[in-house]
Write a protein that holds these residues in place. Structure first.
Motif, PDB file in Angstrom:
ATOM      1  N   ILE A 104       0.851  -1.188   0.000  1.00  0.00           N
ATOM      2  CA  ILE A 104       0.000   0.000   0.000  1.00  0.00           C
ATOM      3  C   ILE A 104       0.885   1.236   0.000  1.00  0.00           C
ATOM      4  O   ILE A 104       1.733   1.401   0.879  1.00  0.00           O
ATOM      5  CB  ILE A 104      -0.927   0.022   1.230  1.00  0.00           C
ATOM      6  CG1 ILE A 104      -1.729  -1.283   1.341  1.00  0.00           C
ATOM      7  CG2 ILE A 104      -1.848   1.233   1.182  1.00  0.00           C
ATOM      8  CD1 ILE A 104      -2.630  -1.569   0.165  1.00  0.00           C
ATOM      9  N   VAL A 105       0.690   2.096  -0.991  1.00  0.00           N
ATOM     10  CA  VAL A 105       1.462   3.338  -1.095  1.00  0.00           C
ATOM     11  C   VAL A 105       0.503   4.518  -0.980  1.00  0.00           C
ATOM     12  O   VAL A 105      -0.356   4.718  -1.840  1.00  0.00           O
ATOM     13  CB  VAL A 105       2.230   3.413  -2.429  1.00  0.00           C
ATOM     14  CG1 VAL A 105       3.060   4.699  -2.495  1.00  0.00           C
ATOM     15  CG2 VAL A 105       3.123   2.193  -2.616  1.00  0.00           C
ATOM     16  N   SER A 106       0.634   5.289   0.100  1.00  0.00           N
ATOM     17  CA  SER A 106      -0.250   6.433   0.319  1.00  0.00           C
ATOM     18  C   SER A 106       0.400   7.724  -0.156  1.00  0.00           C
ATOM     19  O   SER A 106       1.566   7.993   0.154  1.00  0.00           O
ATOM     20  CB  SER A 106      -0.584   6.552   1.809  1.00  0.00           C
ATOM     21  OG  SER A 106      -1.247   7.777   2.064  1.00  0.00           O
ATOM     22  N   VAL A 107      -0.360   8.513  -0.911  1.00  0.00           N
ATOM     23  CA  VAL A 107       0.087   9.861  -1.276  1.00  0.00           C
ATOM     24  C   VAL A 107      -0.851  10.902  -0.653  1.00  0.00           C
ATOM     25  O   VAL A 107      -0.991  12.009  -1.151  1.00  0.00           O
ATOM     26  CB  VAL A 107       0.182  10.047  -2.811  1.00  0.00           C
ATOM     27  CG1 VAL A 107       1.222   9.125  -3.409  1.00  0.00           C
ATOM     28  CG2 VAL A 107      -1.175   9.817  -3.492  1.00  0.00           C
ATOM     29  N   ILE A 108      -1.479  10.521   0.465  1.00  0.00           N
ATOM     30  CA  ILE A 108      -2.455  11.383   1.139  1.00  0.00           C
ATOM     31  C   ILE A 108      -1.756  12.212   2.214  1.00  0.00           C
ATOM     32  O   ILE A 108      -1.209  11.662   3.167  1.00  0.00           O
ATOM     33  CB  ILE A 108      -3.575  10.540   1.778  1.00  0.00           C
ATOM     34  CG1 ILE A 108      -4.240   9.662   0.707  1.00  0.00           C
ATOM     35  CG2 ILE A 108      -4.609  11.435   2.452  1.00  0.00           C
ATOM     36  CD1 ILE A 108      -5.139   8.594   1.284  1.00  0.00           C
ATOM     37  N   ALA A 109      -1.774  13.523   2.074  1.00  0.00           N
ATOM     38  CA  ALA A 109      -1.097  14.408   3.021  1.00  0.00           C
ATOM     39  C   ALA A 109      -1.663  14.231   4.424  1.00  0.00           C
ATOM     40  O   ALA A 109      -2.889  14.217   4.617  1.00  0.00           O
ATOM     41  CB  ALA A 109      -1.257  15.865   2.584  1.00  0.00           C
ATOM     42  N   GLY A 110      -0.770  14.069   5.394  1.00  0.00           N
ATOM     43  CA  GLY A 110      -1.174  14.029   6.791  1.00  0.00           C
ATOM     44  C   GLY A 110      -1.582  12.670   7.317  1.00  0.00           C
ATOM     45  O   GLY A 110      -1.697  12.485   8.531  1.00  0.00           O
ATOM     46  N   LEU A 111      -1.837  11.706   6.444  1.00  0.00           N
ATOM     47  CA  LEU A 111      -2.323  10.396   6.882  1.00  0.00           C
ATOM     48  C   LEU A 111      -1.154   9.527   7.332  1.00  0.00           C
ATOM     49  O   LEU A 111      -0.299   9.159   6.528  1.00  0.00           O
ATOM     50  CB  LEU A 111      -3.092   9.712   5.759  1.00  0.00           C
ATOM     51  CG  LEU A 111      -3.729   8.361   6.082  1.00  0.00           C
ATOM     52  CD1 LEU A 111      -4.715   8.485   7.240  1.00  0.00           C
ATOM     53  CD2 LEU A 111      -4.429   7.793   4.856  1.00  0.00           C
ATOM     54  N   SER A 112      -1.119   9.184   8.613  1.00  0.00           N
ATOM     55  CA  SER A 112       0.016   8.443   9.183  1.00  0.00           C
ATOM     56  C   SER A 112      -0.076   6.956   8.889  1.00  0.00           C
ATOM     57  O   SER A 112      -1.147   6.407   8.602  1.00  0.00           O
ATOM     58  CB  SER A 112       0.066   8.651  10.699  1.00  0.00           C
ATOM     59  OG  SER A 112      -1.030   7.994  11.318  1.00  0.00           O
ATOM     60  N   ILE A 113       1.071   6.302   8.975  1.00  0.00           N
ATOM     61  CA  ILE A 113       1.112   4.854   8.823  1.00  0.00           C
ATOM     62  C   ILE A 113       0.264   4.193   9.907  1.00  0.00           C
ATOM     63  O   ILE A 113      -0.477   3.240   9.645  1.00  0.00           O
ATOM     64  CB  ILE A 113       2.568   4.350   8.869  1.00  0.00           C
ATOM     65  CG1 ILE A 113       3.308   4.778   7.582  1.00  0.00           C
ATOM     66  CG2 ILE A 113       2.628   2.827   9.034  1.00  0.00           C
ATOM     67  CD1 ILE A 113       4.785   4.507   7.587  1.00  0.00           C
ATOM     68  N   ALA A 114       0.337   4.706  11.138  1.00  0.00           N
ATOM     69  CA  ALA A 114      -0.444   4.144  12.245  1.00  0.00           C
ATOM     70  C   ALA A 114      -1.937   4.220  11.953  1.00  0.00           C
ATOM     71  O   ALA A 114      -2.691   3.277  12.237  1.00  0.00           O
ATOM     72  CB  ALA A 114      -0.116   4.864  13.545  1.00  0.00           C
ATOM     73  N   SER A 115      -2.385   5.341  11.376  1.00  0.00           N
ATOM     74  CA  SER A 115      -3.807   5.480  11.036  1.00  0.00           C
ATOM     75  C   SER A 115      -4.205   4.479   9.961  1.00  0.00           C
ATOM     76  O   SER A 115      -5.275   3.867  10.023  1.00  0.00           O
ATOM     77  CB  SER A 115      -4.103   6.900  10.556  1.00  0.00           C
ATOM     78  OG  SER A 115      -3.949   7.833  11.603  1.00  0.00           O
ATOM     79  N   LEU A 116      -3.332   4.294   8.967  1.00  0.00           N
ATOM     80  CA  LEU A 116      -3.617   3.321   7.920  1.00  0.00           C
ATOM     81  C   LEU A 116      -3.664   1.907   8.479  1.00  0.00           C
ATOM     82  O   LEU A 116      -4.525   1.102   8.101  1.00  0.00           O
ATOM     83  CB  LEU A 116      -2.568   3.424   6.810  1.00  0.00           C
ATOM     84  CG  LEU A 116      -2.780   4.552   5.799  1.00  0.00           C
ATOM     85  CD1 LEU A 116      -1.563   4.714   4.907  1.00  0.00           C
ATOM     86  CD2 LEU A 116      -4.020   4.294   4.953  1.00  0.00           C
ATOM     87  N   GLN A 117      -2.741   1.608   9.394  1.00  0.00           N
ATOM     88  CA  GLN A 117      -2.744   0.280  10.012  1.00  0.00           C
ATOM     89  C   GLN A 117      -4.010   0.054  10.827  1.00  0.00           C
ATOM     90  O   GLN A 117      -4.527  -1.059  10.893  1.00  0.00           O
ATOM     91  CB  GLN A 117      -1.495   0.104  10.877  1.00  0.00           C
ATOM     92  CG  GLN A 117      -0.220  -0.053  10.060  1.00  0.00           C
ATOM     93  CD  GLN A 117       1.034  -0.083  10.915  1.00  0.00           C
ATOM     94  OE1 GLN A 117       1.093   0.562  11.963  1.00  0.00           O
ATOM     95  NE2 GLN A 117       2.034  -0.822  10.475  1.00  0.00           N
ATOM     96  N   GLN A 118      -4.506   1.120  11.425  1.00  0.00           N
ATOM     97  CA  GLN A 118      -5.750   1.023  12.183  1.00  0.00           C
ATOM     98  C   GLN A 118      -6.925   0.689  11.262  1.00  0.00           C
ATOM     99  O   GLN A 118      -7.834  -0.063  11.630  1.00  0.00           O
ATOM    100  CB  GLN A 118      -6.005   2.345  12.914  1.00  0.00           C
ATOM    101  CG  GLN A 118      -7.109   2.280  13.964  1.00  0.00           C
ATOM    102  CD  GLN A 118      -7.204   3.576  14.758  1.00  0.00           C
ATOM    103  OE1 GLN A 118      -6.276   4.389  14.745  1.00  0.00           O
ATOM    104  NE2 GLN A 118      -8.310   3.765  15.437  1.00  0.00           N
ATOM    105  N   LEU A 119      -6.886   1.226  10.045  1.00  0.00           N
ATOM    106  CA  LEU A 119      -7.958   1.004   9.084  1.00  0.00           C
ATOM    107  C   LEU A 119      -7.820  -0.326   8.342  1.00  0.00           C
ATOM    108  O   LEU A 119      -8.817  -0.972   8.022  1.00  0.00           O
ATOM    109  CB  LEU A 119      -7.977   2.147   8.057  1.00  0.00           C
ATOM    110  CG  LEU A 119      -8.383   3.523   8.569  1.00  0.00           C
ATOM    111  CD1 LEU A 119      -8.026   4.591   7.550  1.00  0.00           C
ATOM    112  CD2 LEU A 119      -9.882   3.558   8.880  1.00  0.00           C
ATOM    113  N   ILE A 120      -6.564  -0.715   8.053  1.00  0.00           N
ATOM    114  CA  ILE A 120      -6.322  -1.877   7.204  1.00  0.00           C
ATOM    115  C   ILE A 120      -5.919  -3.111   8.002  1.00  0.00           C
ATOM    116  O   ILE A 120      -6.307  -4.231   7.685  1.00  0.00           O
ATOM    117  CB  ILE A 120      -5.219  -1.566   6.160  1.00  0.00           C
ATOM    118  CG1 ILE A 120      -5.647  -0.406   5.258  1.00  0.00           C
ATOM    119  CG2 ILE A 120      -4.902  -2.791   5.320  1.00  0.00           C
ATOM    120  CD1 ILE A 120      -4.544   0.110   4.359  1.00  0.00           C
ATOM    121  N   GLY A 121      -5.119  -2.890   9.052  1.00  0.00           N
ATOM    122  CA  GLY A 121      -4.584  -4.008   9.825  1.00  0.00           C
ATOM    123  C   GLY A 121      -3.081  -3.855   9.985  1.00  0.00           C
ATOM    124  O   GLY A 121      -2.416  -3.235   9.150  1.00  0.00           O
TER     125      GLY A 121
END
Length: 287
Positions: A104-121
């Motif tokens: 998963i490659v995020s180009v979303i400003a401000g969105l942290s890896i921790a937040s993505l892990q919370q959403l995805i796993g």
């Protein structure tokens, strides 16, 4: 190259089909890292945009007969390129379709890896990036941060992809908001300075077309001088600033007006705003 061979055999999906997604897809295709048919681009409802991207680059969209769900499931790399305000809802919606072997490659400003892990796993390999708009002409600057789950080969692939649209710098994630303040928002600072130069040129009597040519070439040449000579901007400025000359008079006037302090303050505010956007996304996830 091993890296290029790895990318060429992959399927890449862009969730979000805006200008940044287009810039990265264009770079991948232009540098021949991957065939257009191995790239899919998705958006929520704008069929005209998808048709335009297919016609322009040959990428795949739902208009070519497959489904968003299938593109997401079959992708080796998924770029998250939606607007920050839509991120939490959109990522939550696709989370059940993902598998741990997908990058998963995020180009979303401000969105942290921790937040993505919370959403995805927590097991998903995630790359947080901050490209800038100059990526659209292959002269971008991108900050890259990795989650612990990203493999060495996935790192090579990531850096090869972003090298196709400019340069990149791998930084600790804690510095990503600083990257926003420096290079993410940076092109706009330069445009803003150029706007002022153009207004002054008009006040001095130069025709708009002549003023634009002079200003653009001046900025381009100054940046190239820093790049090619290896000298610092401060050193180059000193060399062109003769005692009691025209440049010294201008620099003194700009300094008295607080130009340097205003630039620094603005860059710090940009970084601070990136943190605020990230905090807002986190709140929306936890609501």
């Amino acid at each position: 190259m091993l890296t290029e061979t790895g990318i060429a055999s992959m399927q890449i999906c862009f969730y979000g089909a805006g200008s940044m997604a287009e810039a990265i897809a264009r770079g991948l295709i232009h540098e021949k890292l991957i065939a257009p048919g191995k790239i899919s681009m998705l958006n929520r409802s704008n069929a005209d945009r998808l048709h335009e991207l297919h016609e322009r680059y040959g990428v795949q969209t739902v208009l070519q007969g497959s489904s968003n769900e299938r593109y997401l499931r079959e992708a080796d790399i998924i770029f998250l390129a939606m607007k920050p305000k839509d991120a939490a809802e959109a990522v939550s919606a696709i989370a059940p379709l993902l598998s741990p072997n997908q990058l998963i490659v995020s180009v979303i400003a401000g969105l942290s890896i921790a937040s993505l892990q919370q959403l995805i796993g927590p097991v998903q390999p995630i790359v947080r990036t901050m490209p800038n708009t100059s990526s659209t002409i292959g002269l971008g600057a991108t900050g890259i941060s990795y989650s612990e789950q990203v493999t060495p080969q996935q790192r090579l692939v990531t850096e090869a992809m972003f090298q196709s649209i400019g340069i990149n710098a791998v930084v600790d994630e804690s510095l990503q908001n600083a990257v926003v303040g420096v290079s993410g928002s940076g092109p706009a600072y330069v445009y803003f300075f150029m706007e002022a130069m153009l207004k002054a040129a008009g006040d001095l009597g130069l025709a708009p077309d002549i003023a634009k040519d002079l200003v653009v070439q001046t900025v381009l040449g100054a940046a190239q001088m820093v790049k090619e000579t290896g000298e610092s901007p401060e050193e180059l400025r000193r060399k062109v600033t003769s005692p009691n000359g025209t440049t010294q008079a201008a620099i003194e006037s700009m300094t008295q007006a607080g130009l340097q302090e205003a630039i620094i303050k603005g860059m710090l505010r940009s970084s601070e705003r990136a943190a605020e956007i990230g905090a807002a996304i986190e709140r929306s996830i936890n609501e």
